[in-house]
Enzyme design. Structure first.
Site, PDB file in Angstrom:
ATOM      1  N   GLU A  93       0.759  -1.093  -0.072  1.00 55.19           N
ATOM      2  CA  GLU A  93      -0.101   0.079  -0.015  1.00 55.19           C
ATOM      3  C   GLU A  93       0.712   1.128  -0.142  1.00 55.19           C
ATOM      4  OE1 GLU A  93      -3.107   2.185   3.051  1.00 55.19           O
ATOM      5  OE2 GLU A  93      -2.167   0.451   3.691  1.00 55.19           O
ATOM      6  N   TRP A  94       0.526   2.211  -0.713  1.00 53.77           N
ATOM      7  CA  TRP A  94       1.151   3.469  -0.876  1.00 53.77           C
ATOM      8  C   TRP A  94       0.665   4.157   0.406  1.00 53.77           C
ATOM      9  CZ3 TRP A  94       5.458   5.855  -2.871  1.00 53.77           C
ATOM     10  CH2 TRP A  94       5.591   7.200  -2.521  1.00 53.77           C
ATOM     11  N   ILE A  95       1.753   4.733   1.129  1.00 53.30           N
ATOM     12  CA  ILE A  95       1.462   5.480   2.243  1.00 53.30           C
ATOM     13  C   ILE A  95       1.914   6.835   2.362  1.00 53.30           C
ATOM     14  CG2 ILE A  95       1.564   5.659   4.712  1.00 53.30           C
ATOM     15  CD1 ILE A  95       0.040   3.210   4.080  1.00 53.30           C
ATOM     16  N   ASP A 196      14.142  -4.212  13.412  1.00 53.33           N
ATOM     17  CA  ASP A 196      15.241  -3.292  12.754  1.00 53.33           C
ATOM     18  C   ASP A 196      14.803  -1.802  12.820  1.00 53.33           C
ATOM     19  OD1 ASP A 196      17.289  -2.316  11.254  1.00 53.33           O
ATOM     20  OD2 ASP A 196      16.561  -3.081   9.331  1.00 53.33           O
TER      21      ASP A 196
END
Length: 289
Positions: A93-95, A196
Site C-alpha cells: 500500500e502507498w502511504i 530493525d
C-alpha cells in the site's frame, strides 16, 4: 526493472491503465517505485540479486505486526519468490502523510502495545534478513541462547569470514558471548519485535499516524528494540515517555543497552566496514578487560 512492473500488476489482477511510475527512495538495497494505476496507488520494491525468501520475509513481518492490531503497517498486496537471476518484487500500500505533534507519542504508545503480544519461544522460526545479511531465527526457549547463537555468534562468524573481526576484537567478542549470563537476564515472555527499528523505518501516514516499515521480525526482549532506537537517533523524547507509560523499561536497562546495541553495530561493521569498528571496540572494552 520498470518493464517488469506490468507483470507484477497483472499478477495482482490490476490490469487498469498505468498512469504514473516514478522512482522513490527505497533504501540501499532495492529499487523502489511509486506506481499509480486507474485502480489505486502502490509502493513497489524490486531487486534482481536477492534469495527467494527475501521479500517473503519482509511481507511475513508486516503481516505479523498487522495481526497484532496495535500499530499501523502498509497492506501487503503481493510478493515474488524469485529464482536465480530473476527479479523479485514486493507490492505494498502507498502511504503518504506528514508527522504531526503527536506522531512520536502515538508511535511510543502503539509500539509498547505491540510488545505486549508475546510468544512461548524466542526467535521467529523462519530466516529473515537484517539489512542484506542473512538472519537465522530458530525457535529457542532461552533468550540468552537465542541472542548468543543466532545474533552475536552469527555476526561473529560473518565478521571472521569477511576479515572485519580478528585479533583482540575477536578474542573479546568470543569471551563476551560466552559470558552473556553475567549481564543479560533470561527474559521469560518473548515480545513481538520489529527487529530493525531505526528512525528511517517509521513513517507518517494520514493524520500523522505512525506506520512501521521494513521489519526484521522476531520475538524477544523489548529492551533489544528500544536500545536500537537510541543508537542512531531519530526518535523524539515523547516517544520514550509514551512507551514507558504503557510498558516501563526494567531498572537494569541502561546496563544492558550497549550489549544490545552491539549486535546492530556488528551488523553495520559487517556491511559497511571498519568505520563502525571503534564503536564495537568501545563496547567490548567496557565489558571485557
Amino acid at each position: 526493472m520498470k518493464r517488469e512492473i506490468n507483470r507484477v500488476l497483472h499478477n495482482l489482477k490490476d490490469d487498469s491503465e498505468v498512469e504514473k511510475i516514478r522512482s522513490v527512495s527505497g533504501g540501499d538495497i532495492n529499487e523502489a517505485f511509486y506506481v499509480r494505476t486507474g485502480s489505486r496507488e502502490y509502493f513497489i520494491k524490486g531487486n534482481r540479486n536477492v534469495p527467494p525468501h527475501f521479500f517473503k520475509a519482509e511481507a511475513a513481518g508486516l503481516q505479523m505486526i498487522q495481526k497484532s492490531n496495535t500499530i499501523a503497517v502498509p497492506d501487503v498486496f503481493y510478493y515474488d519468490e524469485p529464482q536465480s537471476n530473476e527479479p523479485g518484487f514486493l507490492v505494498l500500500e502507498w502511504i503518504e502523510g506528514r508527522k504531526k505533534s503527536d506522531t512520536g507519542q502515538k508511535l511510543g504508545t502503539n509500539l509498547a502495545l505491540m510488545h505486549q503480544h508475546t510468544s512461548n519461544a524466542h526467535g521467529f522460526g523462519e530466516p529473515t534478513f537484517v539489512g542484506e545479511l542473512d538472519q537465522p531465527n530458530d525457535w529457542q526457549n532461552s533468550w540468552i541462547e537465542y541472542y548468543r547463537n543466532f545474533r552475536l555468534r552469527n555476526q561473529l562468524q560473518i565478521g571472521v569470514e569477511n576479515g572485519n573481526i580478528n585479533g583482540k576484537r575477536k578474542q573479546q567478542l568470543e569471551k563476551l558471548i560466552q559470558q552473556l549470563e553475567r549481564w543479560i537476564p533470561d527474559v521469560s515472555s518473548p515480545s513481538l519485535l520489529h527487529g530493525d527499528l531505526w528512525g528511517g523505518n517509521y513513517i507518517a501516514g494520514p493524520e500523522g499516524e505512525p506506520y512501521l516499515i521494513d521489519p526484521s521480525i522476531l520475538y524477544g526482549d523489548p529492551s533489544f528494540e528500544i536500545a536500537f532506537t537510541e543508537l542512531f537517533g531519530g526518535f523524539p523524547e515523547e516517544f520514550y515517555d509514551a512507551y514507558q507509560e504503557v510498558s516501563p523499561l526494567p531498572e537494569y536497562y541502561e546496563e544492558i543497552k550497549p550489549l544490545y546495541q552491539l549486535f546492530y553495530l556488528l551488523v553495520h561493521l559487517n556491511i559497511f566496514g571498519e568505520s563502525y569498528g571503534p564503536s564495537v571496540d568501545r563496547i567490548l572494552n567496557h565489558y571485557i578487560t
